[in-house]
Scaffold this motif. Structure first.
Motif, PDB file in Angstrom:
ATOM      1  N   UNK A  76       0.828  -1.207   0.000  1.00  0.00           N
ATOM      2  CA  UNK A  76       0.000   0.000   0.000  1.00  0.00           C
ATOM      3  C   UNK A  76       0.867   1.263   0.000  1.00  0.00           C
ATOM      4  N   UNK A  77       1.979   1.226   0.702  1.00  0.00           N
ATOM      5  CA  UNK A  77       2.901   2.364   0.708  1.00  0.00           C
ATOM      6  C   UNK A  77       3.432   2.616  -0.698  1.00  0.00           C
ATOM      7  N   UNK A  78       3.734   1.535  -1.419  1.00  0.00           N
ATOM      8  CA  UNK A  78       4.236   1.654  -2.786  1.00  0.00           C
ATOM      9  C   UNK A  78       3.170   2.257  -3.709  1.00  0.00           C
ATOM     10  N   UNK A  79       1.917   1.805  -3.543  1.00  0.00           N
ATOM     11  CA  UNK A  79       0.836   2.333  -4.371  1.00  0.00           C
ATOM     12  C   UNK A  79       0.635   3.825  -4.126  1.00  0.00           C
ATOM     13  N   UNK A  80       0.712   4.233  -2.865  1.00  0.00           N
ATOM     14  CA  UNK A  80       0.567   5.660  -2.550  1.00  0.00           C
ATOM     15  C   UNK A  80       1.714   6.463  -3.160  1.00  0.00           C
TER      16      UNK A  80
END
Length: 288
Positions: A76-80
């Motif tokens: 999720x951090x990567x997607x953000x």
């Protein structure tokens, strides 16, 4: 690269995740249940590159993912970081409510392993602690009905667009051929004067202006139509508030050729002017 709106539906088993994902699907999200978290970046990439583009996606991710849950926060951090909007919705409920729901459904808790549902619930709470702490929205469904949950999520995620309103299906039918099986509301028009008994009008249908002219000359037609519109103007928003995506309204006369067809067309015009998407079906208009 285009940015996507990603909603993760997670939480306790029995708290309403299946209903939540159906609600998001109804308001325009592209939804998938129980996708392994390692496939999430690929899934989002495919959605925004597809034709048509799917920029609003929702996924159910929970304890069924097992070891795939561990890398979720890094993903999720990567997607953000790539510019996508990511929100986590955690559905919870009291132990009492969850135990009752498992008892009513007669399904085992996924972590119970042959033990009581309460044992599985305790293990699941421990497993999902980090997800709950990191959630953007926590919804306690202990006292919520399915309709309450759908209404809440619709208000949280629905955007203003024409397709977001409830869809209306208007159907005419003949009572001598039976009631429509899919009708939510049925109204009888057989008390109106019948064109069937006028030789020149009998071969026509309610789509012909001459049938309309004949019917509106009757003293009862306009008042009935006005009151019917008022009633439906009152009912339909209540059905929208309940979270319904579609409503089928059927009007019947004896054969389904004249009176019901004319009135359905009048209602269709009214609701299209009100901004609804309307589908019209004259079930028995071609029958002899």
């Amino acid at each position: 690269m285009k940015a996507a709106e990603v909603v993760i539906i997670t939480g306790m088993s029995g708290a309403g995740k299946s209903q939540a994902i159906k609600c998001l699907e109804d308001i325009g999200f592209f939804c998938i249940d129980n996708l392994p978290t390692t496939l999430l970046p690929t899934f989002v990439r495919l959605c925004i590159q597809s034709e048509p583009t799917r920029e609003r996606v929702a996924l159910v991710i929970d304890v069924r993912g097992g070891e795939f849950l561990a890398p979720l926060f890094d993903i999720l951090k990567m997607l953000r970081a790539e510019g996508h909007t990511v929100k986590i919705v955690f559905l919870d409920a009291s132990n009492e409510a969850l135990v009752r729901r498992f008892s009513e459904s007669r399904r085992p808790h996924p972590l119970a392993a042959g033990q009581s549902a309460l044992t599985g619930i305790a293990a699941e709470r421990q497993t999902l602690t980090r997800l709950r702490d990191g959630a953007d929205l926590i919804v306690d469904t202990s006292l919520l009905t399915i309709h309450d949950l759908k209404r809440f999520l619709s208000q949280a995620f629905e955007v203003e667009r024409p397709m977001a309103r409830i869809g209306l299906s208007l159907a005419s039918f003949g009572y001598k051929h039976g009631l429509p099986f899919d009708a939510d509301l049925v109204f009888d028009t057989r008390f109106l004067p019948s064109p069937h008994f006028i030789d020149d009008l009998r071969p026509l249908t309610g789509l012909d202006p001459r049938i309309g002219e004949f019917l509106v000359r009757a003293s009862v037609t306009k008042p009935y139509l006005a009151r019917l519109m008022d009633l439906l103007d009152f009912i339909i928003p209540l059905c929208e508030d309940e979270g319904r995506a579609y409503l089928t309204i059927a009007l019947g006369c004896t054969g389904g050729h004249h009176r019901s067809v004319f009135l359905v067309e009048q209602l269709a015009g009214h609701f299209r002017e009100c901004g609804y998407q309307v589908n019209v079906r004259h079930r028995d208009i071609e029958r002899s």
